[in-house]
Design a protein around this motif. Sequence first.
Motif, PDB file in Angstrom:
ATOM      1  N   GLU A   1     -12.451  -3.148  -4.657  1.00 37.37           N
ATOM      2  CA  GLU A   1     -12.224  -3.961  -3.472  1.00 37.37           C
ATOM      3  C   GLU A   1     -10.988  -4.815  -3.747  1.00 37.37           C
ATOM      4  OE1 GLU A   1     -16.260  -4.288  -0.937  1.00 37.37           O
ATOM      5  OE2 GLU A   1     -15.395  -6.144  -1.702  1.00 37.37           O
TER       6      GLU A   1
ATOM      7  N   GLN B   1       0.832  -1.196   0.000  1.00 35.81           N
ATOM      8  CA  GLN B   1       0.000   0.000   0.000  1.00 35.81           C
ATOM      9  C   GLN B   1       0.876   1.260   0.000  1.00 35.81           C
ATOM     10  OE1 GLN B   1      -3.975  -0.516   2.144  1.00 35.81           O
ATOM     11  NE2 GLN B   1      -2.663  -1.847   3.358  1.00 35.81           N
TER      12      GLN B   1
ATOM     13  N   SER C   1     -15.037  -1.053  -0.861  1.00 39.27           N
ATOM     14  CA  SER C   1     -15.893  -0.048  -1.491  1.00 39.27           C
ATOM     15  C   SER C   1     -17.336  -0.503  -1.354  1.00 39.27           C
ATOM     16  CB  SER C   1     -15.556   0.136  -2.972  1.00 39.27           C
ATOM     17  OG  SER C   1     -14.295   0.732  -3.147  1.00 39.27           O
TER      18      SER C   1
ATOM     19  N   ASP D   1      -4.151   1.405  -2.437  1.00 36.43           N
ATOM     20  CA  ASP D   1      -3.719   0.030  -2.608  1.00 36.43           C
ATOM     21  C   ASP D   1      -3.023  -0.109  -3.953  1.00 36.43           C
ATOM     22  OD1 ASP D   1      -3.663  -2.894  -2.559  1.00 36.43           O
ATOM     23  OD2 ASP D   1      -5.177  -2.689  -1.005  1.00 36.43           O
TER      24      ASP D   1
ATOM     25  N   SER E   1      -7.793  -5.432   1.943  1.00 32.26           N
ATOM     26  CA  SER E   1      -6.987  -4.232   2.131  1.00 32.26           C
ATOM     27  C   SER E   1      -7.687  -2.968   1.652  1.00 32.26           C
ATOM     28  CB  SER E   1      -5.639  -4.383   1.417  1.00 32.26           C
ATOM     29  OG  SER E   1      -5.814  -4.798   0.085  1.00 32.26           O
ATOM     30  N   THR E   2      -8.693  -3.097   0.809  1.00 34.25           N
ATOM     31  CA  THR E   2      -9.491  -1.946   0.363  1.00 34.25           C
ATOM     32  C   THR E   2     -10.939  -2.386   0.205  1.00 34.25           C
ATOM     33  OG1 THR E   2      -7.632  -0.983  -0.832  1.00 34.25           O
ATOM     34  CG2 THR E   2      -9.807  -0.192  -1.428  1.00 34.25           C
TER      35      THR E   2
END
Length: 277
Positions: A190, A51, A180, A90, A177-178
Amino acid sequence: MIAAIRHALAHWRLALACAGPLLFLGAQSPATAAQLCPPTDVRVSGLPAGQMRVTAASPCRANQSMILRYAGYALWLTFDKSGALAFTMDCFAGAGQTVQFEFDDGETVSRQAVAQDMDSVVKIAVIWRGAVNLDLHILEYAAHRGQPGHVWAQSPGAAQDASARTQTERRSFGFMSTLSAGARRGDNVEVYTLWRAREQTSGVVATALDYESRARPSPDPESCGSGLFAEIDYEVVIYDRGLVSRTKGGFSPLPCGQQQDAANRYHSKTIPDFFFR
């Protein structure tokens, strides 16, 4: 008398014409004000698990927007009232790529993506555009939905926990880690990040994609029937040890109110499962 009036009017018009530009010097339009901004200070720094931290400072850009572009992904961000902005990105398509920042007045700034641990992680990303929610589901090692090993938006896990477990058990584990939820302007993404156990030679991490907005008890009306997002496209990006693969897919329209069983709701063939060999 008439001549005197005309003479006075002529003087008044001349004075107004000369003073006009001065009257509006203190009331610049937002575009003009933005054009007077000095170059924006944009800084990037690498973070663990692939990241990157982005910070930007520009006091004259208070409450303005900035577009971040990376690997075909576009995200709109907003400066706060003091002209500051901070965001964790990310690097789902790898480091070393150009990240471009675009501002309201047309200024652009480019930086190279930097991140830590890129040789130790695998990333699976789903990108879509639209005010609806897609959920990436990961089932680690034959886990069932709702059980340990099911990683998704409601059970995202954490980078440190997944890393520690990978080292202890010598098997690869990951985290979201991400996330949405379809509320972003621009693209939604995502990302599942998997810490790779280098010595692992067996096991499978299964994947599935859910059009969650359409599967609700009361579906989002835009997600079904003739809604704006009844048919929606997405892209899957997979990063593994420097190699990047990209594939595209989509959800076909369904009538609103049509019941979906698990086999039809969770699309398990849209994203390839990850096998350790």
